[in-house]
Design a protein around this motif. Structure first.
Motif, PDB file in Angstrom:
ATOM      1  N   TYR A 106      46.479  54.464  35.196  1.00  0.00           N
ATOM      2  CA  TYR A 106      46.256  53.064  34.814  1.00  0.00           C
ATOM      3  C   TYR A 106      45.731  52.173  35.933  1.00  0.00           C
ATOM      4  CZ  TYR A 106      47.953  53.669  30.127  1.00  0.00           C
ATOM      5  OH  TYR A 106      48.054  54.073  28.816  1.00  0.00           O
ATOM      6  N   GLN A 107      45.334  52.747  37.071  1.00  0.00           N
ATOM      7  CA  GLN A 107      44.841  51.867  38.124  1.00  0.00           C
ATOM      8  C   GLN A 107      43.521  51.195  37.742  1.00  0.00           C
ATOM      9  OE1 GLN A 107      43.561  53.533  41.875  1.00  0.00           O
ATOM     10  NE2 GLN A 107      43.188  55.556  40.988  1.00  0.00           N
ATOM     11  N   ALA A 108      42.688  51.859  36.944  1.00  0.00           N
ATOM     12  CA  ALA A 108      41.427  51.229  36.536  1.00  0.00           C
ATOM     13  C   ALA A 108      41.687  49.961  35.737  1.00  0.00           C
ATOM     14  CB  ALA A 108      40.589  52.212  35.710  1.00  0.00           C
ATOM     15  N   TYR A 109      42.607  50.011  34.793  1.00  0.00           N
ATOM     16  CA  TYR A 109      42.895  48.832  33.975  1.00  0.00           C
ATOM     17  C   TYR A 109      43.677  47.785  34.767  1.00  0.00           C
ATOM     18  CZ  TYR A 109      41.249  51.650  30.052  1.00  0.00           C
ATOM     19  OH  TYR A 109      40.490  52.410  29.205  1.00  0.00           O
ATOM     20  N   LEU A 110      44.462  48.207  35.775  1.00  0.00           N
ATOM     21  CA  LEU A 110      45.101  47.246  36.670  1.00  0.00           C
ATOM     22  C   LEU A 110      44.045  46.432  37.413  1.00  0.00           C
ATOM     23  CD1 LEU A 110      47.665  46.158  38.183  1.00  0.00           C
ATOM     24  CD2 LEU A 110      47.244  47.968  39.871  1.00  0.00           C
ATOM     25  N   LEU A 111      43.037  47.103  37.935  1.00  0.00           N
ATOM     26  CA  LEU A 111      41.979  46.402  38.653  1.00  0.00           C
ATOM     27  C   LEU A 111      41.196  45.473  37.729  1.00  0.00           C
ATOM     28  CD1 LEU A 111      40.529  49.136  41.059  1.00  0.00           C
ATOM     29  CD2 LEU A 111      42.487  47.632  41.350  1.00  0.00           C
ATOM     30  N   ILE A 112      40.989  45.880  36.492  1.00  0.00           N
ATOM     31  CA  ILE A 112      40.249  45.041  35.544  1.00  0.00           C
ATOM     32  C   ILE A 112      41.069  43.828  35.130  1.00  0.00           C
ATOM     33  CG2 ILE A 112      39.317  44.969  33.196  1.00  0.00           C
ATOM     34  CD1 ILE A 112      38.449  47.897  33.572  1.00  0.00           C
ATOM     35  N   ASP A 113      42.315  44.046  34.765  1.00  0.00           N
ATOM     36  CA  ASP A 113      43.120  42.964  34.196  1.00  0.00           C
ATOM     37  C   ASP A 113      43.780  42.070  35.239  1.00  0.00           C
ATOM     38  OD1 ASP A 113      42.503  43.822  31.650  1.00  0.00           O
ATOM     39  OD2 ASP A 113      44.294  45.068  31.433  1.00  0.00           O
ATOM     40  N   ARG A 114      44.043  42.592  36.455  1.00  0.00           N
ATOM     41  CA  ARG A 114      44.717  41.763  37.455  1.00  0.00           C
ATOM     42  C   ARG A 114      43.781  41.258  38.538  1.00  0.00           C
ATOM     43  NH1 ARG A 114      50.237  43.801  40.352  1.00  0.00           N
ATOM     44  NH2 ARG A 114      50.989  43.652  38.182  1.00  0.00           N
ATOM     45  N   PHE A 115      42.785  42.048  38.919  1.00  0.00           N
ATOM     46  CA  PHE A 115      41.969  41.688  40.076  1.00  0.00           C
ATOM     47  C   PHE A 115      40.515  41.376  39.738  1.00  0.00           C
ATOM     48  CE2 PHE A 115      45.190  44.683  42.045  1.00  0.00           C
ATOM     49  CZ  PHE A 115      46.029  43.659  42.463  1.00  0.00           C
ATOM     50  N   GLY A 116      40.179  41.277  38.453  1.00  0.00           N
ATOM     51  CA  GLY A 116      38.874  40.771  38.053  1.00  0.00           C
ATOM     52  C   GLY A 116      37.727  41.757  38.050  1.00  0.00           C
ATOM     53  N   TYR A 117      38.011  43.038  38.113  1.00  0.00           N
ATOM     54  CA  TYR A 117      36.931  44.021  38.028  1.00  0.00           C
ATOM     55  C   TYR A 117      36.467  44.168  36.579  1.00  0.00           C
ATOM     56  CZ  TYR A 117      37.314  45.690  42.848  1.00  0.00           C
ATOM     57  OH  TYR A 117      37.287  45.779  44.223  1.00  0.00           O
ATOM     58  N   ALA A 175      51.952  43.618  43.643  1.00  0.00           N
ATOM     59  CA  ALA A 175      50.772  43.272  44.442  1.00  0.00           C
ATOM     60  C   ALA A 175      50.035  42.085  43.824  1.00  0.00           C
ATOM     61  CB  ALA A 175      49.845  44.478  44.551  1.00  0.00           C
ATOM     62  N   GLY A 176      49.869  41.023  44.609  1.00  0.00           N
ATOM     63  CA  GLY A 176      49.179  39.841  44.106  1.00  0.00           C
ATOM     64  C   GLY A 176      47.736  39.766  44.517  1.00  0.00           C
ATOM     65  N   SER A 177      47.306  40.727  45.340  1.00  0.00           N
ATOM     66  CA  SER A 177      45.915  40.736  45.781  1.00  0.00           C
ATOM     67  C   SER A 177      45.445  42.175  45.912  1.00  0.00           C
ATOM     68  CB  SER A 177      45.764  40.023  47.130  1.00  0.00           C
ATOM     69  OG  SER A 177      46.403  40.759  48.160  1.00  0.00           O
ATOM     70  N   PHE A 178      44.144  42.341  45.918  1.00  0.00           N
ATOM     71  CA  PHE A 178      43.583  43.678  46.054  1.00  0.00           C
ATOM     72  C   PHE A 178      43.903  44.265  47.423  1.00  0.00           C
ATOM     73  CE2 PHE A 178      39.756  46.526  46.647  1.00  0.00           C
ATOM     74  CZ  PHE A 178      40.166  47.482  45.731  1.00  0.00           C
ATOM     75  N   GLY A 179      44.004  43.422  48.460  1.00  0.00           N
ATOM     76  CA  GLY A 179      44.353  43.889  49.791  1.00  0.00           C
ATOM     77  C   GLY A 179      45.742  44.509  49.839  1.00  0.00           C
ATOM     78  N   VAL A 180      46.712  43.865  49.180  1.00  0.00           N
ATOM     79  CA  VAL A 180      48.068  44.421  49.124  1.00  0.00           C
ATOM     80  C   VAL A 180      48.057  45.739  48.355  1.00  0.00           C
ATOM     81  CG1 VAL A 180      50.409  44.041  48.277  1.00  0.00           C
ATOM     82  CG2 VAL A 180      49.153  42.160  49.347  1.00  0.00           C
ATOM     83  N   PHE A 181      47.285  45.798  47.286  1.00  0.00           N
ATOM     84  CA  PHE A 181      47.168  47.037  46.520  1.00  0.00           C
ATOM     85  C   PHE A 181      46.622  48.162  47.397  1.00  0.00           C
ATOM     86  CE2 PHE A 181      44.387  49.844  43.992  1.00  0.00           C
ATOM     87  CZ  PHE A 181      45.337  50.430  43.158  1.00  0.00           C
TER      88      PHE A 181
END
Length: 422
Positions: free
Chosen positions: A254-265, A323-329
């Protein structure tokens, strides 16, 4: 008076190390097989599903992956048992190694060309059956071909290939994202080629005729069973492995959908984000795998390393959950890779140390691989209701990864129940 000199103590003849070319071929085949099957799991299948069903992508992905993983669950020990019994003049391992990859390639072409979730599901099911025939046979080569004194290091190399495959697959997906056919064809073609190289190098032998009982339905059912009473260590290792892989699968699926839904990808650029996170986690995995496998062989200890690796993975999952930012992720991805590297290096060696029957290795290692395959099925099924808790758009990823952390730490603690290994 003649003095009788004491006879020197008998020594056990040392077993020669496996040749380097075999280890290299096994590593490349492991890389190719996992490149074929994990690239869709990590990247390309989520992109393909989002293209076909954008409004219901999480549930649709769960449907596709879960059906394929159930067949992988059945196929892995079944094909392992068949490999153990194969009396072909080409050997008992070679036909399943190359045949499985060819079937896997065909299934992924169905996925690439399909235009509906039903067709994707059928193609993925075929791919899972084929590649798992190869994977169950590959796993059996460790006890087949590698002496005990090398298993920790070789297990570490093979474990490393899994994450190298994820990294290479992410890079290929980013480069080929505009072409659905090439996204699936190129990784699987590499898989066929690398396994074919192993088939050429491998010194295989056919199974002895009459050594095994006829393979009837009863034996098929027995394929999925290892007696907890007779082999408790192996069963505890399976349970521990299953729980830790549940935690690992929550991120990889689920990391792909995490990046889409939380980090704007978006579906167009999410492969680039996955490539970066995979690059960082692979760096951690290389360090963890090399250090963990070497220290495990030197000390002769397995359980402390598996326990420590599970705790590190658990910590990474907790960080990812909040994680609140892509950097923390990305920082959590490094920690995740370190723990996964140590785990992959040592746990397979631990399993071979407590193997019930070396002559039936592919069957038993196929049962062990259920602990890898079943989470691919259960995580997508369980994730849909978990993601919906307290969320109108099915995006409660914090709860999903916290659940992954709970089962991962439980799995790492259960390795202490294995009594037959240190």
């Amino acid at each position: 008076m003649t003095t009788v000199q004491p006879r020197p103590p008998a020594t056990t003849p040392s077993v020669p190390d496996a040749p380097a070319k075999l280890i290299v071929a096994m590593a490349l085949a492991q890389l190719g097989a996992y490149l074929t099957i994990l690239t869709p799991v990590i990247v390309t299948m989520s992109i393909r599903v989002a293209q076909i069903a954008p409004d219901d992508k999480a549930a649709a992905l769960g449907t596709v992956l879960s059906v394929g993983a159930v067949l992988a669950l059945i196929g892995n020990p079944f094909f392992g048992a068949m490999s153990d019994r194969t009396t072909s003049r080409f050997g008992r391992r070679r036909p399943w190694l190359i045949g499985g990859m060819v079937v896997g390639f065909a299934g992924l072409m169905v996925v690439a060309l399909g235009g509906s979730i039903a067709v994707l599901t059928a193609g993925w099911a075929l791919a899972q059956l084929g590649v798992n025939a190869t994977l169950s046979t590959l796993t059996a080569l460790l006890p087949d071909q590698i002496p005990v004194q090398q298993r920790g290091r070789v297990s570490g190399i093979l474990g490393l290939m899994t994450s190298v495959a994820i990294l290479a697959g992410s890079a290929l997906a980013a480069a080929l994202a505009g072409n659905a056919v090439l996204m699936f064809a190129v990784p699987s073609a590499i898989g066929v080629a690398t396994v074919a190289l192993l088939v050429v190098v491998l010194k295989d032998r056919p199974a002895e005729k009459g050594h095994f009982a006829p393979y009837r339905f009863r034996e098929f059912l027995h394929t999925f069973y290892v007696s907890p009473r007779r082999h408790p260590d192996f069963v505890w290792n399976i349970v521990s492995r299953f729980l830790i892989w549940m935690g690992l699968a929550s991120v990889t699926t689920y990391q792909a959908y995490l990046l889409i839904d939380r980090f704007g990808y978006t579906t167009d650029n999410v492969a680039n984000g996955i490539l970066l996170s995979t690059l960082i986690s692979t760096g951690g995995l290389v360090v963890g795998s090399a250090v963990g496998g070497t220290l495990s062989d030197r000390t002769g200890r397995r359980k402390p390393f598996v326990l420590g690796a599970g705790l590190v993975v658990t910590a990474a999952l907790v960080v990812i959950a909040f994680a609140g930012s892509f950097g923390v992720f990305l920082a959590a991805s490094l920690l995740f890779g370190l723990g996964q590297g140590v785990y992959l290096a040592v746990d397979l060696a631990l399993a071979t140390d407590v193997l019930p029957d070396p002559d039936d290795a592919a069957k038993d290692m196929g049962v062990l691989n259920i602990a890898n395959a079943l989470p691919q099925s259960l995580v997508p099924i369980l994730a849909a209701p978990i993601l919906a808790v307290g969320s109108s758009d099915n995006s409660n990823y914090s709860l999903l990864f916290l659940c992954g952390a709970v089962v991962a730490i439980a799995g790492s603690l259960l390795v202490r129940m294995v009594r037959g290994a240190r």
